[in-house]
Design an enzyme around this catalytic site. Structure first.
Site, short mmCIF file in Angstrom:
data_model
loop_
_atom_site.label_atom_id
_atom_site.label_comp_id
_atom_site.label_asym_id
_atom_site.label_seq_id
_atom_site.Cartn_x
_atom_site.Cartn_y
_atom_site.Cartn_z
N PHE A 1 -35.69 -4.58 -84.68
CA PHE A 1 -34.87 -5.75 -85.23
C PHE A 1 -35.35 -7.28 -85.17
CE2 PHE A 1 -31.55 -2.65 -84.76
CZ PHE A 1 -30.61 -1.93 -85.77
N ARG B 1 -24.21 -11.67 -100.30
CA ARG B 1 -25.64 -11.30 -101.17
C ARG B 1 -26.72 -10.09 -101.29
NH1 ARG B 1 -30.63 -15.06 -100.07
NH2 ARG B 1 -30.76 -13.09 -97.98
N GLY B 2 -27.22 -9.52 -100.14
CA GLY B 2 -27.39 -8.37 -100.21
C GLY B 2 -29.02 -9.07 -100.18
N ASP B 3 -30.33 -8.10 -99.20
CA ASP B 3 -31.64 -8.74 -98.83
C ASP B 3 -32.60 -9.22 -100.11
OD1 ASP B 3 -31.85 -9.94 -96.35
OD2 ASP B 3 -31.13 -7.45 -95.80
N HIS C 1 -28.55 -17.57 -89.99
CA HIS C 1 -29.07 -16.22 -91.22
C HIS C 1 -31.24 -17.11 -90.99
CE1 HIS C 1 -30.47 -15.07 -95.04
NE2 HIS C 1 -29.52 -13.35 -94.93
N ALA D 1 -23.52 -15.72 -101.84
CA ALA D 1 -22.24 -14.56 -101.70
C ALA D 1 -20.87 -15.61 -102.04
CB ALA D 1 -21.81 -14.29 -100.38
N HIS E 1 -18.56 -2.53 -98.56
CA HIS E 1 -19.61 -4.07 -99.38
C HIS E 1 -20.49 -3.54 -100.57
CE1 HIS E 1 -21.55 -3.61 -94.47
NE2 HIS E 1 -19.64 -3.77 -94.56
N TYR F 1 -23.68 -15.29 -88.88
CA TYR F 1 -25.09 -15.09 -88.33
C TYR F 1 -25.48 -16.10 -86.87
CZ TYR F 1 -25.71 -12.66 -92.91
OH TYR F 1 -25.73 -11.93 -93.98
N LYS G 1 -18.07 -20.49 -98.47
CA LYS G 1 -17.97 -18.73 -98.60
C LYS G 1 -16.74 -18.34 -97.43
CE LYS G 1 -20.38 -15.84 -96.37
NZ LYS G 1 -21.61 -14.54 -96.44
N GLN H 1 -36.89 0.42 -82.13
CA GLN H 1 -35.79 -0.22 -83.51
C GLN H 1 -35.67 -1.31 -82.86
OE1 GLN H 1 -31.92 1.27 -81.36
NE2 GLN H 1 -30.48 1.79 -83.75
N HIS I 1 -16.55 -5.00 -83.82
CA HIS I 1 -16.91 -4.08 -85.27
C HIS I 1 -18.54 -3.43 -84.80
CE1 HIS I 1 -17.82 -3.35 -89.41
NE2 HIS I 1 -19.11 -3.74 -89.37
N GLU J 1 -18.89 0.38 -89.42
CA GLU J 1 -19.92 0.31 -90.72
C GLU J 1 -20.83 1.47 -90.15
OE1 GLU J 1 -21.75 -3.41 -90.87
OE2 GLU J 1 -23.50 -1.70 -91.30
N SER K 1 -13.49 -1.27 -85.53
CA SER K 1 -13.74 -0.96 -86.42
C SER K 1 -15.62 -0.32 -87.02
CB SER K 1 -13.97 -2.14 -87.87
OG SER K 1 -15.03 -3.56 -87.19
P1 FAD Z 1 -25.45 -15.91 -98.06
O1 FAD Z 1 -23.94 -16.04 -97.56
O2 FAD Z 1 -25.48 -15.78 -99.58
O3 FAD Z 1 -26.29 -16.30 -97.30
C1 FAD Z 1 -27.80 -16.07 -97.97
C2 FAD Z 1 -28.59 -17.38 -97.30
O4 FAD Z 1 -28.35 -18.25 -98.27
C3 FAD Z 1 -28.29 -18.50 -95.89
O5 FAD Z 1 -29.04 -18.04 -95.46
C4 FAD Z 1 -27.38 -19.79 -96.41
O6 FAD Z 1 -27.29 -20.02 -95.87
C5 FAD Z 1 -27.69 -19.64 -98.26
N1 FAD Z 1 -27.15 -20.30 -98.48
C6 FAD Z 1 -25.55 -20.19 -99.35
N2 FAD Z 1 -25.20 -20.98 -99.41
C7 FAD Z 1 -26.61 -21.66 -99.76
C8 FAD Z 1 -26.03 -22.18 -101.36
N3 FAD Z 1 -25.19 -22.92 -101.92
N4 FAD Z 1 -28.08 -23.87 -101.11
C9 FAD Z 1 -28.18 -23.38 -100.52
N5 FAD Z 1 -28.36 -21.97 -100.07
C10 FAD Z 1 -27.09 -21.10 -99.56
N6 FAD Z 1 -27.04 -6.28 -96.73
C11 FAD Z 1 -27.69 -4.94 -98.03
O7 FAD Z 1 -27.66 -4.95 -98.77
N7 FAD Z 1 -26.08 -4.15 -97.36
C12 FAD Z 1 -24.96 -4.15 -96.73
O8 FAD Z 1 -23.83 -3.33 -97.23
C13 FAD Z 1 -25.13 -5.34 -95.97
N8 FAD Z 1 -24.13 -5.66 -94.53
C14 FAD Z 1 -23.84 -6.32 -93.90
C15 FAD Z 1 -23.09 -6.27 -93.19
C16 FAD Z 1 -23.45 -8.09 -92.41
C17 FAD Z 1 -21.96 -7.44 -91.37
C18 FAD Z 1 -23.69 -8.65 -92.43
C19 FAD Z 1 -24.13 -9.63 -91.06
C20 FAD Z 1 -25.30 -8.60 -93.20
C21 FAD Z 1 -25.65 -7.36 -94.06
N9 FAD Z 1 -25.94 -7.47 -94.99
C22 FAD Z 1 -26.25 -6.12 -95.96
C23 FAD Z 1 -27.08 -8.16 -95.13
C24 FAD Z 1 -27.43 -9.18 -95.70
O9 FAD Z 1 -27.06 -9.12 -96.84
C25 FAD Z 1 -28.30 -10.59 -96.11
O10 FAD Z 1 -28.40 -10.60 -94.45
C26 FAD Z 1 -28.30 -11.09 -97.23
O11 FAD Z 1 -29.53 -11.97 -96.78
C27 FAD Z 1 -27.63 -12.53 -97.19
O12 FAD Z 1 -26.80 -11.94 -97.44
P2 FAD Z 1 -24.70 -12.78 -97.08
O13 FAD Z 1 -23.64 -12.28 -98.06
O14 FAD Z 1 -24.92 -13.74 -95.67
O15 FAD Z 1 -25.52 -14.57 -97.86
#
Ligand code: FAD
Length: 301
Positions: free
Chosen positions: A216, A107-109, A149, A125, A77, A145, A165, A212, A266, A17, A15
């Site tokens: 990273f 979740r998003g950054d 993360h 998320a 996404h 990650y 999740k 780059q 991917h 991205e 796949s």
């Molecule tokens: P989560 O799974 O919510 O985790 C975030 C943090 O919270 C982690 O440290 C986790 O350990 C912690 N956590 C989770 N649940 C709990 C809880 N209940 N209590 C306490 N801590 C908790 N970003 C974008 O903005 N747009 C995109 O399109 C995008 N695509 C991505 C695609 C991939 C394959 C990857 C790997 C990342 C992508 N990202 C994207 C980045 C991602 O959104 C960020 O890394 C963001 O900071 C975390 O998102 P997550 O969905 O992993 O969050």
């Protein structure tokens, strides 16, 4: 077709991205690249989304066009940290209307929110994943990650949240990029020991420049092995040399991952086709497979 149905067949998944292009010129280049990559018959392409909630419909629209015009299977996404539940419902109904069956729930950054305070309907998320799973219309994936993360205090704690999740409905996971396969294989062991059994698709990206690589390391907190760093330093300023080194390194990484049991690859394309095409040709090449073992690619540094 839902990604999970592909995964159930046991065949390796390939796949790409993409991100929504920002200017007209970018769009022209993007669609050229997308058409070229379509020739490789990817199992799906994914389209990123902004995390600040500003432009979710760019992702929706592009996902629809890639599906309708190019016939590609699309994973849209969807980030949740800046959205209300009602907004998520609206975005999902648009995606459904366009025939999109796959969502990567994120979740998003937080640092991208640029002063906007999160709406607080969603903090993680896993909450979005649960809502999407309850809708029943989508195959839901999630991010993970291998080097943890950046916000997580330890890999173990991150994996314990990853388990939540998956329990909420994530049917497969896609990893953050990494440059040392040992992190991926160790992650597979640790997630399996924690009881996570969904497929974990490795995310790979060929590095295209010294700057780059520095971005990273700083932003995503991923490790750059010495051999990769040395190679990039050596070829910096020589476009063709760097391209070849980078593709060889990623191809060797890919070959080792597939051999080691990864369910597929991917590729983070940055909307470019050349490197992705070269890497997939290398790893899918069978007899003509030019992917060298990782050590050999590293040796070029
Ligand atoms: P989560 O799974 O919510 O985790 C975030 C943090 O919270 C982690 O440290 C986790 O350990 C912690 N956590 C989770 N649940 C709990 C809880 N209940 N209590 C306490 N801590 C908790 N970003 C974008 O903005 N747009 C995109 O399109 C995008 N695509 C991505 C695609 C991939 C394959 C990857 C790997 C990342 C992508 N990202 C994207 C980045 C991602 O959104 C960020 O890394 C963001 O900071 C975390 O998102 P997550 O969905 O992993 O969050």
């Amino acid at each position: 077709m839902k990604v999970t149905e592909h995964l159930k067949t046991g065949a390796k998944i390939f796949s790409f991205e993409f991100y929504p292009p920002k200017t007209e010129q970018d769009s022209v280049r993007f669609f050229d690249a997308a058409r070229e990559l379509k020739e490789l018959n990817p199992d799906f392409v994914s389209v990123t989304n902004s995390s600040n909630g500003a432009l979710p419909y760019r992702t929706v629209a592009l996902s629809g066009v890639l599906k309708a015009e190019l016939g590609l299977e699309v994973v849209a996404h969807l980030t949740c940290v800046a959205h209300t539940r009602a907004e998520i419902g609206e975005i999902c109904s648009r995606l459904k209307g366009m025939g999109i069956k796959n969502i990567l729930a994120l979740r998003g950054d937080i640092h991208n929110l640029e002063g906007l305070s999160p709406r607080r309907d969603y903090s993680y998320a896993s909450q979005l994943t649960a809502d999407l799973a309850a809708m029943g219309d989508f195959s839901v994936g999630g991010a993970c990650y291998p080097e943890k993360h950046p916000e997580a205090p330890t890999l173990e704690e991150d994996i314990s949240h990853l388990k939540e999740k998956v329990a909420a409905g994530a049917e497969y996971l896609i990893t953050q990029l990494f440059f040392d396969n040992a992190f991926y294989f160790r992650f597979l062991e640790k997630t399996a020991a924690a009881g996570i059994s969904v497929p974990i698709l490795p995310g790979l990206m060929p590095i295209t420049g010294y700057k780059q690589m520095q971005n990273f390391t700083q932003m995503m907190k991923v490790t750059v092995p010495a051999a990769l760093r040395k190679g990039i330093e050596r070829w910096d300023g020589d476009k063709d040399g760097l391209f070849k080194f980078s593709v060889d390194y990623a191809s060797a990484q890919a070959a080792e991952l597939l051999k080691g049991g990864a369910p597929g690859l991917h590729l983070y394309t940055l909307n470019r086709s050349r490197a992705a095409i070269a890497i997939l040709r290398n790893v899918k090449g069978g007899e003509g497979n030019s992917a060298k073992p990782l050590k050999a690619a590293e040796g070029q540094a």
